[in-house]
Design a protein around this motif. Structure first.
Motif, PDB file in Angstrom:
ATOM      1  N   VAL A 149       0.935  -0.969   0.020  1.00 29.08           N
ATOM      2  CA  VAL A 149       0.098   0.288  -0.042  1.00 29.08           C
ATOM      3  C   VAL A 149       0.836   1.277  -0.033  1.00 29.08           C
ATOM      4  CG1 VAL A 149      -1.974  -1.200   1.249  1.00 29.08           C
ATOM      5  CG2 VAL A 149      -0.027  -0.115   2.601  1.00 29.08           C
ATOM      6  N   GLN A 181      -6.840   3.681   3.113  1.00 28.80           N
ATOM      7  CA  GLN A 181      -5.954   3.895   4.578  1.00 28.80           C
ATOM      8  C   GLN A 181      -5.725   5.424   4.597  1.00 28.80           C
ATOM      9  OE1 GLN A 181      -4.617   1.548   1.888  1.00 28.80           O
ATOM     10  NE2 GLN A 181      -6.025   0.086   3.111  1.00 28.80           N
ATOM     11  N   ILE A 201      -2.648   4.900  12.022  1.00 26.51           N
ATOM     12  CA  ILE A 201      -2.937   4.297  10.777  1.00 26.51           C
ATOM     13  C   ILE A 201      -4.151   3.678  10.692  1.00 26.51           C
ATOM     14  CG2 ILE A 201      -1.544   2.445  10.961  1.00 26.51           C
ATOM     15  CD1 ILE A 201      -1.282   2.184   7.957  1.00 26.51           C
ATOM     16  N   ASN A 203      -7.313   1.879   8.851  1.00 30.57           N
ATOM     17  CA  ASN A 203      -7.559   0.994   7.540  1.00 30.57           C
ATOM     18  C   ASN A 203      -9.084   0.704   7.280  1.00 30.57           C
ATOM     19  OD1 ASN A 203      -7.549  -0.835   5.512  1.00 30.57           O
ATOM     20  ND2 ASN A 203      -7.042  -2.665   6.425  1.00 30.57           N
ATOM     21  N   THR A 204      -9.529   1.534   6.244  1.00 25.24           N
ATOM     22  CA  THR A 204     -11.133   1.305   6.045  1.00 25.24           C
ATOM     23  C   THR A 204     -11.216   0.590   4.813  1.00 25.24           C
ATOM     24  OG1 THR A 204     -10.808   3.421   4.841  1.00 25.24           O
ATOM     25  CG2 THR A 204     -11.487   3.685   7.225  1.00 25.24           C
ATOM     26  N   GLY A 205     -10.347  -0.238   4.233  1.00 28.35           N
ATOM     27  CA  GLY A 205     -10.337  -0.874   3.031  1.00 28.35           C
ATOM     28  C   GLY A 205     -10.816  -2.207   3.442  1.00 28.35           C
ATOM     29  N   ILE A 209      -3.706  -4.994   6.061  1.00 24.34           N
ATOM     30  CA  ILE A 209      -2.332  -4.616   5.597  1.00 24.34           C
ATOM     31  C   ILE A 209      -1.434  -4.723   6.830  1.00 24.34           C
ATOM     32  CG2 ILE A 209      -3.605  -2.822   4.009  1.00 24.34           C
ATOM     33  CD1 ILE A 209      -2.580  -0.826   6.272  1.00 24.34           C
ATOM     34  N   VAL A 313      -2.793  -4.518  10.110  1.00 19.97           N
ATOM     35  CA  VAL A 313      -4.060  -3.578  10.549  1.00 19.97           C
ATOM     36  C   VAL A 313      -5.441  -4.293   9.800  1.00 19.97           C
ATOM     37  CG1 VAL A 313      -4.810  -1.447  10.588  1.00 19.97           C
ATOM     38  CG2 VAL A 313      -2.466  -1.880  10.778  1.00 19.97           C
ATOM     39  N   PRO A 315      -9.019  -4.746   8.420  1.00 20.12           N
ATOM     40  CA  PRO A 315     -10.108  -3.700   7.836  1.00 20.12           C
ATOM     41  C   PRO A 315     -11.029  -3.274   8.995  1.00 20.12           C
ATOM     42  CG  PRO A 315      -9.938  -5.807   6.559  1.00 20.12           C
ATOM     43  CD  PRO A 315      -9.193  -6.031   7.843  1.00 20.12           C
ATOM     44  N   GLN A 318      -7.643   0.331  13.456  1.00 17.43           N
ATOM     45  CA  GLN A 318      -6.392   1.229  13.398  1.00 17.43           C
ATOM     46  C   GLN A 318      -5.259   1.040  14.410  1.00 17.43           C
ATOM     47  OE1 GLN A 318      -8.471   5.159  14.154  1.00 17.43           O
ATOM     48  NE2 GLN A 318      -7.992   5.000  16.371  1.00 17.43           N
TER      49      GLN A 318
END
Length: 585
Positions: A149, A181, A201, A203-205, A209, A313, A315, A318
């Motif tokens: 990423v 992200q 960080i 992660n809303t994907g 990651i 991390v 989905p 954070q």
């Protein structure tokens, strides 16, 4: 004939010591800088070679997925020009001012408002950090590495929430990579020199990651000022609490010559770069496990870096980590406070006290306390000398009495030496019997001198290392007790347009030192040995040359000590007049 030969040998030895002292002193006792030669940027003595500083990316601990460094600046430009460009968030505290560069989220502009570059009243404040692309680029940067990423890099433009970073107003920077992200840095600062960066960080994907966060300090060039270079007694360069110990044995050359131009550590309490008075350091959270390195990613460019292990991390979750940045003066009380309150292990060792820390720190604390009572460091040094002489008064009395007794039995000693000149063991046996019968301790006269050595060395380190002594005036022409006497007799106190070499830089304080030492020796019971008499006549003036380049505060200590010794000797003669009469006979 033997006496003449001994006299010539003594004179030649004195000359050799006088001439060779400069070579020894440069390595073991570097003299302080003159008060008007402090350079524009703390720890930087001039523009280094035009090698660009690294662009805020880790080089010593490479991690997969880290973005490439930005292209190097085309040319070195003035600091003021670079600071006028782009967007910046101001920093303002009682101790420092500066700004955060929104390009790269770097802390690259720090000036220490409490400290001036020179002793002149209109001198500008000391600059510690300077942005990349300038001759003295020096900055702190934090960031992330990730696998697969995009993460923010040195050219990333961040969005700020908050207008100014102060002890009461934090600032949050944020950036999203467009792939789900979001990265945030919340900067906060205390009233002194500690900046805290809360890195998050999110992660809303749709997929997990793997990411790691890091913090680094990047510096272009090393000090060129001879008084800001690493020496046997003062460490200047990379430092920290690394691998379970304080690091003083790694310098810039060591890093350049190391394999892959990096020295790695499996743990770090803190690490950074130290100058004589200033420190820039990165500090992980208390008890956090990190790996660290000191590296030289390019010629004339140096980094200190710590990085955390990669973490998953998921989905919708954070990860937050905390990094701290120290950027300021090495004030003893501030370093100790951070060490105790913030849990920064052995941060006080950023001051290279050396092996005698247990003795030097109490001397400093007493001197600093005396200064706060009287308001003048010169007077505080004189009071410190008086306290030391008072504590040593019984020992000094014994020394004086022993010296007097030795002089009284000189005729007997010479008779024994003449009688047993062909039988050395028998002569030593008879001399020891004489000492016992006369109740003389031949070593008693050496004890005060031996005790003075650690005191003198401790005061030397305090004057050379502690910023509390920097630019402290005394009276009249002495404007900086941590620097040498600025008035030299050889150039008529500055009227002639040249600076004498260090060997001949005899100032008023050095002359007073020589005179007081001569008077002290004159009051001592005189030796019957003509060779010793000649040596004692030469010694005060030899010490005058040796001590001239040292800090004015050290000369003031020695002069005060000599004056107190003279007063004590006069008191002894007045209290026991028969002692002086017996010696004269």
């Amino acid at each position: 004939m033997d006496d003449k030969r001994n006299l010539i040998a003594a004179i030649l030895l004195s000359v050799a010591i006088l001439l060779g002292w400069n070579f020894v002193a440069e390595k073991f006792f570097p003299t302080p800088a003159k008060p008007d030669v402090t350079k524009t940027v703390a720890g930087t003595g001039g523009a280094p070679a035009a090698t660009p500083a690294a662009q805020g990316q880790p080089s010593a601990l490479p991690t997969p997925g880290a973005p490439a460094a930005a292209s190097a600046p085309a040319a070195i430009r003035p600091i003021e020009t670079v600071l006028r460009e782009g967007q910046r968030i101001p920093i303002e505290t009682p101790a420092l001012s500066g700004s955060i560069n929104l390009v790269g989220a770097r802390i690259d502009d720090i000036t220490l408002t409490k400290y001036r570059q020179t002793i002149q009243k209109d001198s500008p404040p000391v600059r510690l950090f300077a942005p990349g692309g300038t001759a003295a680029a020096y900055f702190a940067s934090i960031g992330w590495s990730a696998q697969g990423v995009q993460v923010p890099g040195p050219n990333t433009v961040w969005t700020a929430t908050g207008a100014k970073l102060t002890p009461t107003t934090p600032v949050t920077l944020s950036w999203a990579n467009g792939a789900g992200q979001t990265f945030r840095i919340e900067y906060s600062i205390d009233a002194n020199y500690l900046i805290t960066a809360k890195q998050t960080i999110a992660n809303t994907g749709t997929a997990p990651i793997s990411a790691s966060s890091f913090a680094l300090i990047d510096r272009l060039g090393k000090p060129t000022d001879p008084h800001e270079k690493d020496s046997w007694t003062i460490h200047i360069g990379p430092t920290g609490y690394l691998g379970g110990k304080s690091v003083f044995d790694v310098d810039y050359d060591d890093v350049e010559e190391a394999p892959n131009r990096a020295v790695r550590y499996n743990s770090a309490g803190w690490l950074g770069f130290t100058d004589k008075y200033w420190l820039a350091a990165i500090v992980p959270a208390k008890g956090e496990r990190v790996t660290a390195a000191i590296s030289s990613p390019a010629a004339n460019n140096y980094q200190t870096l710590f990085a955390r292990d990669f973490r998953q991390v998921a989905p919708g979750t954070q990860v937050t980590t905390n990094s701290r940045i120290f950027a300021g003066a090495k004030e003893v009380s501030i370093l100790s406070k951070y060490q105790d309150d913030q849990g920064i292990t052995r941060l006080s060792n950023a001051i290279d006290w050396g092996w005698f820390e247990f003795f030097e720190v109490p001397i400093f604390k007493l001197l600093d306390w005396l200064f706060r009572q009287v308001g003048n460091f010169g007077v505080a040094i004189m009071i410190l000398t008086l306290i030391i002489r008072t504590l040593m008064f019984p020992i000094a009395q014994r020394q004086f009495g022993s010296m007097a007794q030795m002089r009284l039995v000189q005729p007997k000693m010479k008779a024994l030496q003449e009688r047993y000149k062909d039988d050395k063991p028998k002569m030593q046996q008879e001399l020891m019997k004489l000492y016992k019968d006369e109740k003389i301790n031949p070593l008693a006269g050496c004890l005060p001198i031996v005790l003075q050595i650690p005191i003198f060395y401790a005061l030397y380190k305090v004057l050379m290392l502690t910023i509390e002594m920097r630019h402290q005036p005394f009276i009249l022409w002495i404007k900086d007790l941590s620097a040498p006497d600025p008035l030299h007799i050889l150039n008529l106190f500055g009227l002639l347009p040249f600076t004498p070499p260090s060997l001949l830089s005899i100032g008023i304080l050095a002359l007073i030192l020589g005179i007081t030492m001569w008077l002290q020796f004159r009051l001592n019971p005189q030796s019957t040995d003509p060779v010793q008499q000649q040596v004692f006549k030469i010694m005060p003036w030899m010490f005058m040359f040796i001590m001239a380049p040292f800090a004015a505060g050290l000369l003031l200590y020695w002069i005060t000590n000599n004056c107190l010794s003279i007063a004590q000797q006069q008191w002894m003669y007045r209290k026991f007049p028969e002692l002086k009469t017996a010696i004269a006979k």
